[in-house]
Design a protein around this motif. Sequence first.
Motif, PDB file in Angstrom:
ATOM      1  N   GLN A  58       9.404  -6.968  -2.286  1.00 19.39           N
ATOM      2  CA  GLN A  58       8.757  -7.123  -0.899  1.00 19.39           C
ATOM      3  C   GLN A  58       8.033  -5.955  -0.562  1.00 19.39           C
ATOM      4  O   GLN A  58       6.841  -6.256  -0.081  1.00 19.39           O
ATOM      5  CB  GLN A  58       9.890  -7.143   0.238  1.00 19.39           C
ATOM      6  CG  GLN A  58       9.851  -7.648   1.378  1.00 19.39           C
ATOM      7  CD  GLN A  58       9.097  -9.184   1.418  1.00 19.39           C
ATOM      8  OE1 GLN A  58       9.812  -9.994   0.719  1.00 19.39           O
ATOM      9  NE2 GLN A  58       8.136  -9.297   2.168  1.00 19.39           N
TER      10      GLN A  58
ATOM     11  N   VAL B 123       4.290  -6.537  -1.416  1.00 21.04           N
ATOM     12  CA  VAL B 123       3.242  -7.386  -0.386  1.00 21.04           C
ATOM     13  C   VAL B 123       2.306  -6.670  -0.008  1.00 21.04           C
ATOM     14  O   VAL B 123       2.505  -5.530   0.567  1.00 21.04           O
ATOM     15  CB  VAL B 123       4.181  -8.417   0.758  1.00 21.04           C
ATOM     16  CG1 VAL B 123       3.200  -9.110   1.711  1.00 21.04           C
ATOM     17  CG2 VAL B 123       5.201  -9.170  -0.076  1.00 21.04           C
TER      18      VAL B 123
ATOM     19  N   GLU C 121       3.164 -12.688  -0.972  1.00 17.73           N
ATOM     20  CA  GLU C 121       4.701 -13.192  -0.632  1.00 17.73           C
ATOM     21  C   GLU C 121       5.519 -12.706  -1.813  1.00 17.73           C
ATOM     22  O   GLU C 121       4.926 -12.703  -3.007  1.00 17.73           O
ATOM     23  CB  GLU C 121       4.630 -14.692  -0.626  1.00 17.73           C
ATOM     24  CG  GLU C 121       5.403 -15.241   0.614  1.00 17.73           C
ATOM     25  CD  GLU C 121       5.354 -16.883   0.547  1.00 17.73           C
ATOM     26  OE1 GLU C 121       4.314 -17.252   0.478  1.00 17.73           O
ATOM     27  OE2 GLU C 121       6.424 -17.411   0.402  1.00 17.73           O
TER      28      GLU C 121
ATOM     29  N   ASP D 148       9.709 -13.424  -3.425  1.00 21.86           N
ATOM     30  CA  ASP D 148      10.957 -13.629  -3.446  1.00 21.86           C
ATOM     31  C   ASP D 148      11.971 -12.784  -4.076  1.00 21.86           C
ATOM     32  O   ASP D 148      11.474 -11.723  -4.465  1.00 21.86           O
ATOM     33  CB  ASP D 148      11.358 -15.111  -3.474  1.00 21.86           C
ATOM     34  CG  ASP D 148      11.299 -15.603  -5.085  1.00 21.86           C
ATOM     35  OD1 ASP D 148      11.105 -14.772  -5.693  1.00 21.86           O
ATOM     36  OD2 ASP D 148      11.353 -16.881  -5.217  1.00 21.86           O
TER      37      ASP D 148
END
Length: 451
Positions: A385, A388, A439, A441
């Motif tokens: 994250q 990003v 983005e 995950d």
Amino acid sequence: MSTQTFNPREGQSTGSHGRIGFVSLGCPKNTVDSERILTQLRAEGYDIVPSYHDADVVIVNTCGFINSAVQESLDTIGEALRENGKVLVTGCLGAKEDDIREVHPNVLSVTGPHAYEAVVGQVHDVVPPKHDPFISLVPDTGIKLTPKHYAYLKISEGCNHRCSFCIIPSFRGDLVSRPVGQVLSEAERLVNNGTKELLVISQDTSAYGVDLKYRTDFWNGKPVKTRMKELCQELGKLDAWVRLHYVYPYPHVDEIIPLMAENGILPYLDIPFQHASPKVLKAMKRPAHSEKVLERIHRWREICPDITLRSTFIVGFPGETEEDFQMLLDFLEEAQLDRVGAFKYSNVDGAASKELPDQVDEAVKQERLNRFMAVQQRISAAKLQAKVGTRIEVIVDEVVEEGAVARSKADAPDIDGQVFLDNQTHLKPGDRLWVEVEEADEYDLWAHPVA
Ligand code: SF4
């Protein structure tokens, strides 16, 4: 004109994996093709054996340059069929399949030159690859044929350690390092032939050269020691990403971190820690100083803030208590590793750990693995994250209908994450470009190219 990769009538070899006989004929270019096929097969755990009789299948890499070479190729195929029976033909003469089948209708398959992926795929058909997480250097999840833009560079065979869960030394023996000049020649040939990323593999990369007493070898006319640091320095001068796998946590690993900070080699370290509890590490016969390991990790990150640390762990090792397991979870939280693989311990025939008392119940092992993975997924998701909005360099692995599938410097092929570039179908495998991350995950990133 010819090179025999093995002497078909000599030698005995025992291997627990598929056993491949290989005859390489023809010019140095053909030799490079053979090396690429052999490199891939070795990386997947196949043994290359020195006689027809020991082999499960024989590959003949042919030459078709002049008539005498054609005749030599046909004779060799005939000999392999007589002595073994299962023969895969590849190489220059393979471009004339009809000529081969006219003389030898029983060969299993025929492919032309540079058909590395096809040959390895045919070997898979005849002798399916086996996977053992403690033995294989590549995972069972989607073993991919190595595409042209990356290659495994095996620097040594065998291992001097005797980790109690591992049987590799019992059949591969003690460490045998390849002289550094030989390794660097292979690396240079690969890069000259289009390899953009070299994946350095062995059972124990940081022990490289110990068996040769770090002997000085020669490379491009200058002396180079057969030692990990010098190997990395020289590999770093080639025009390719260089990624280190299977680095045992010796203290001298610290010496290569500055080289990573200077972009000599990729800031990526695949360093299996296996556990964090001193008691369990002792039972595993591994170095048992997790506080020192944490200190070292902090120091590595000070020197090279971009470093990606990948490690593997075993949960449920015999004698592992809830307290030991908690130490492992605490270590995970503290170390904030980027990439982690975990295995439930399982007994392997011949491994010393099989005889250890206090084997952990299967349900407990599973429950601990689930808890372990939950912690690591949270860490991994937070780390990704944080990427990003940043710009990173990626290499394209494949192009599919939806776009390009790439990897960053933090991702080794097959075992780490991917970077998806939607709609970028004009790219080619091996292209390197800068992208901005949109983005993330737990494991993968989505990004778009930037100028
Ligand atoms: S370091 Fe340990 S686990 Fe790795 S190959 Fe050697 S004995 Fe096996």
